[in-house]
Design an enzyme around this catalytic site. Sequence first.
Site, PDB file in Angstrom:
ATOM      1  N   MET B   1      53.398  49.450  58.745  1.00 39.84           N
ATOM      2  CA  MET B   1      53.752  49.182  57.365  1.00 39.84           C
ATOM      3  C   MET B   1      53.209  47.848  56.912  1.00 39.84           C
ATOM      4  O   MET B   1      53.993  46.903  56.714  1.00 39.84           O
ATOM      5  CB  MET B   1      55.282  49.143  57.253  1.00 39.84           C
ATOM      6  CG  MET B   1      55.861  50.519  57.149  1.00 39.84           C
ATOM      7  SD  MET B   1      56.544  51.020  58.736  1.00 39.84           S
ATOM      8  CE  MET B   1      57.562  52.408  58.228  1.00 39.84           C
ATOM      9  N   PRO B   2      51.931  47.777  56.671  1.00 34.64           N
ATOM     10  CA  PRO B   2      51.483  46.505  56.093  1.00 34.64           C
ATOM     11  C   PRO B   2      51.534  46.559  54.566  1.00 34.64           C
ATOM     12  O   PRO B   2      51.323  47.597  53.940  1.00 34.64           O
ATOM     13  CB  PRO B   2      50.030  46.386  56.553  1.00 34.64           C
ATOM     14  CG  PRO B   2      49.742  47.585  57.380  1.00 34.64           C
ATOM     15  CD  PRO B   2      50.801  48.600  57.107  1.00 34.64           C
ATOM     16  N   TYR B   3      51.882  45.411  54.001  1.00 33.16           N
ATOM     17  CA  TYR B   3      51.775  45.185  52.566  1.00 33.16           C
ATOM     18  C   TYR B   3      50.941  43.919  52.421  1.00 33.16           C
ATOM     19  O   TYR B   3      51.239  42.900  53.066  1.00 33.16           O
ATOM     20  CB  TYR B   3      53.171  45.002  51.951  1.00 33.16           C
ATOM     21  CG  TYR B   3      53.164  44.343  50.602  1.00 33.16           C
ATOM     22  CD1 TYR B   3      52.957  45.087  49.448  1.00 33.16           C
ATOM     23  CD2 TYR B   3      53.342  42.980  50.476  1.00 33.16           C
ATOM     24  CE1 TYR B   3      52.933  44.474  48.207  1.00 33.16           C
ATOM     25  CE2 TYR B   3      53.322  42.360  49.239  1.00 33.16           C
ATOM     26  CZ  TYR B   3      53.113  43.106  48.111  1.00 33.16           C
ATOM     27  OH  TYR B   3      53.077  42.493  46.885  1.00 33.16           O
TER      28      TYR B   3
ATOM     29  N   GLU C   7      52.029  41.033  55.017  1.00 35.91           N
ATOM     30  CA  GLU C   7      53.332  41.279  55.634  1.00 35.91           C
ATOM     31  C   GLU C   7      53.222  42.569  56.437  1.00 35.91           C
ATOM     32  O   GLU C   7      52.746  43.584  55.938  1.00 35.91           O
ATOM     33  CB  GLU C   7      54.421  41.401  54.569  1.00 35.91           C
ATOM     34  CG  GLU C   7      54.608  40.106  53.797  1.00 35.91           C
ATOM     35  CD  GLU C   7      55.694  40.184  52.729  1.00 35.91           C
ATOM     36  OE1 GLU C   7      56.349  41.222  52.630  1.00 35.91           O
ATOM     37  OE2 GLU C   7      55.866  39.201  51.997  1.00 35.91           O
TER      38      GLU C   7
END
Lengths: 72, 72, 72, 72, 72, 72
Positions: B1-3, C7
């Site tokens: 889950m990268p943002y 992130e």
Amino acid sequence: MPYIKVELTREGVTREQKQQLIKGITDLFTNILNKDPHLTHVVIQEIELDDWGYAGEQSSVLRERGITADKK
Amino acid sequence: MPYIKVELTREGVTREQKQQLIKGITDLFTNILNKDPHLTHVVIQEIELDDWGYAGEQSSVLRERGITADKK
Amino acid sequence: MPYIKVELTREGVTREQKQQLIKGITDLFTNILNKDPHLTHVVIQEIELDDWGYAGEQSSVLRERGITADKK
Amino acid sequence: MPYIKVELTREGVTREQKQQLIKGITDLFTNILNKDPHLTHVVIQEIELDDWGYAGEQSSVLRERGITADKK
Amino acid sequence: MPYIKVELTREGVTREQKQQLIKGITDLFTNILNKDPHLTHVVIQEIELDDWGYAGEQSSVLRERGITADKK
Amino acid sequence: MPYIKVELTREGVTREQKQQLIKGITDLFTNILNKDPHLTHVVIQEIELDDWGYAGEQSSVLRERGITADKK
């Protein structure tokens, strides 16, 4: 390497005031932490009053009621 | 889950360049970390030159002096 | 002046992988937008699995069920 | 002191829906964590479809293909 | 309603220096924009040297080479 | 595609409370905006009391004086 993000409601901040904020914040990092200003970035983002909620209300609604963010 | 959040000065980045950044960054996370692209979000935010401070000055002022962010 | 914040869930990313991400992202901005790498900052923040929610669930719960962020 | 930043694609969210989000999020922090609403700030940022990448594609391209963010 | 997020490398900033930054930044918003300090939040996030990339390199690598963020 | 970042002071939030926040926030976006939960990410970041400034003071100092963020 400081990076500083400022978010504030869009209520008529002038170009000169932005420059004062940028200069003032950058100087704080130089004076307190001896940071190189060439590694200090300050980003200002103005937020519409409809998009900033405080105490469960839109700031636009608060302003209509005469509630501001001004220092008393 | 990268943002991944990208902030850069608003200086004429085209739709195609944005697509290249989004594709390139997403591919990095797949290639280096084996991340599912369907869990990878990339958000680009362009910042007005008056709102990005560097070395204590607004980028708009730096640009007027001929100081750019271009690679030398 | 790009600033890029990454992130991602804390799941064993190595120092070498972080370096690859930093180099890869910085190069994209140089190659696509001709940005000076000395004005490009990349910040990586790893998030605990309990602190990243997806589809209404903590990632730690999803992982216990065998649901990963890996590319299929 | 919670601060909550919401980022979502700009696709016709109304003023009323923003108010519902702000009220709903603020109430969650009061109900679950007993937080004082006067210390809870919610900031909403709408992102243009060209600026939000998902699975390596701009949302504007995904929308042209009929791929939405709607609940199925 | 200003919210200010400070990100800087974790390199021994003391509690007292953090207090000076918080006080200094808050005062700037009161002095320049007349903002109520009770609506001003400042959040400091220290970033590990491996997690801050500059010019395509991890800060930890730059520090090993004697390259600091100190003012010259 | 909503992404929600929550920042709050580190004061004993439990794993269960985090799950309630994640579920509650995700549901708001489904109920109000019909958003697909599989495109909704919620990231929680706890901030040390020394690192959150309010009204020009560190929260750790405010707590020592008996000033909390609890609902009155």
